[in-house]
Enzyme design. Sequence first.
Site, PDB file in Angstrom:
ATOM      1  N   VAL A 152      42.864  27.161  49.836  1.00  0.00           N
ATOM      2  CA  VAL A 152      43.937  27.949  50.453  1.00  0.00           C
ATOM      3  C   VAL A 152      45.083  27.910  49.445  1.00  0.00           C
ATOM      4  CG1 VAL A 152      45.550  28.121  52.370  1.00  0.00           C
ATOM      5  CG2 VAL A 152      43.184  27.438  52.797  1.00  0.00           C
ATOM      6  N   PRO A 153      45.304  29.001  48.706  1.00  0.00           N
ATOM      7  CA  PRO A 153      46.073  28.967  47.455  1.00  0.00           C
ATOM      8  C   PRO A 153      47.592  28.907  47.587  1.00  0.00           C
ATOM      9  CG  PRO A 153      45.375  31.198  47.905  1.00  0.00           C
ATOM     10  CD  PRO A 153      44.747  30.336  48.975  1.00  0.00           C
ATOM     11  N   CYS A 154      48.114  27.769  48.021  1.00  0.00           N
ATOM     12  CA  CYS A 154      49.568  27.597  48.078  1.00  0.00           C
ATOM     13  C   CYS A 154      50.179  27.547  46.689  1.00  0.00           C
ATOM     14  CB  CYS A 154      49.940  26.360  48.891  1.00  0.00           C
ATOM     15  SG  CYS A 154      49.207  24.824  48.298  1.00  0.00           S
ATOM     16  N   HIS A 155      49.351  27.349  45.645  1.00  0.00           N
ATOM     17  CA  HIS A 155      49.874  27.357  44.275  1.00  0.00           C
ATOM     18  C   HIS A 155      50.390  28.738  43.881  1.00  0.00           C
ATOM     19  CE1 HIS A 155      45.555  28.408  43.853  1.00  0.00           C
ATOM     20  NE2 HIS A 155      45.968  29.177  42.850  1.00  0.00           N
ATOM     21  N   ARG A 156      50.047  29.768  44.629  1.00  0.00           N
ATOM     22  CA  ARG A 156      50.507  31.125  44.318  1.00  0.00           C
ATOM     23  C   ARG A 156      51.877  31.437  44.919  1.00  0.00           C
ATOM     24  NH1 ARG A 156      44.612  33.776  45.719  1.00  0.00           N
ATOM     25  NH2 ARG A 156      43.473  32.685  44.059  1.00  0.00           N
TER      26      ARG A 156
END
Length: 209
Positions: free
Chosen positions: A177-181
């Site tokens: 779940v790409p919270c790095h984006r």
Amino acid sequence: MTLELSPDHAEVALLLHPLDAGMEPALASLHARLARDAQLTHAMDIAYRVVDSPVGKLLLAASDRGILRVAFELEDHGQVLQRLADTVSPRILQAPARLDDAARELDEYFAGTRREFDLLLDLRLSRGFRLNVLRHLPRIAYGHTESYAQVAQAAGSPNAVRAVGTACATNPLPVIVPCHRVVKSDGSFGGYLGGADAKRTLLELETVA
């Protein structure tokens, strides 16, 4: 680390300890059989394994609903497992085969051949607005970013910019779940559960591809 097991399942307690690379083949075979038996008899609620990655060793944990937790080394894998035991179920077993699909998709992602994950997710560790944020994050396209303000708007609470930061900081499924984006409005990284270097690595990986 010691995790409590219910009395009916104390026989699988030793399986909570990581496999020794020098384990005798017969013992390794027994471990695998007991893991299968535990799954078949519902003696295991959470399966886990640890995989290598460009951002360090990642702990993967899954329930029968889907992937429940991805944890970076700096979170302390032992503590993460203990929290899962305290909040979800103490019936935790090292069962790598249960997480083969997740491990394969992560390998493909880090190799640059996968842009979206196709895995069942167990999102029970997040609720309310945080859950709304997590459900939005996969909609941020690979190679793109959104600001905390944009995510707040998309999650239905335009003024909840700080809450978006908290949701990302407590994301139980980073990378998948790409919270790095999610970045600051000025384009700077902001915080990240896996550390600034891990966030940079992930964003650069997606930019290069």
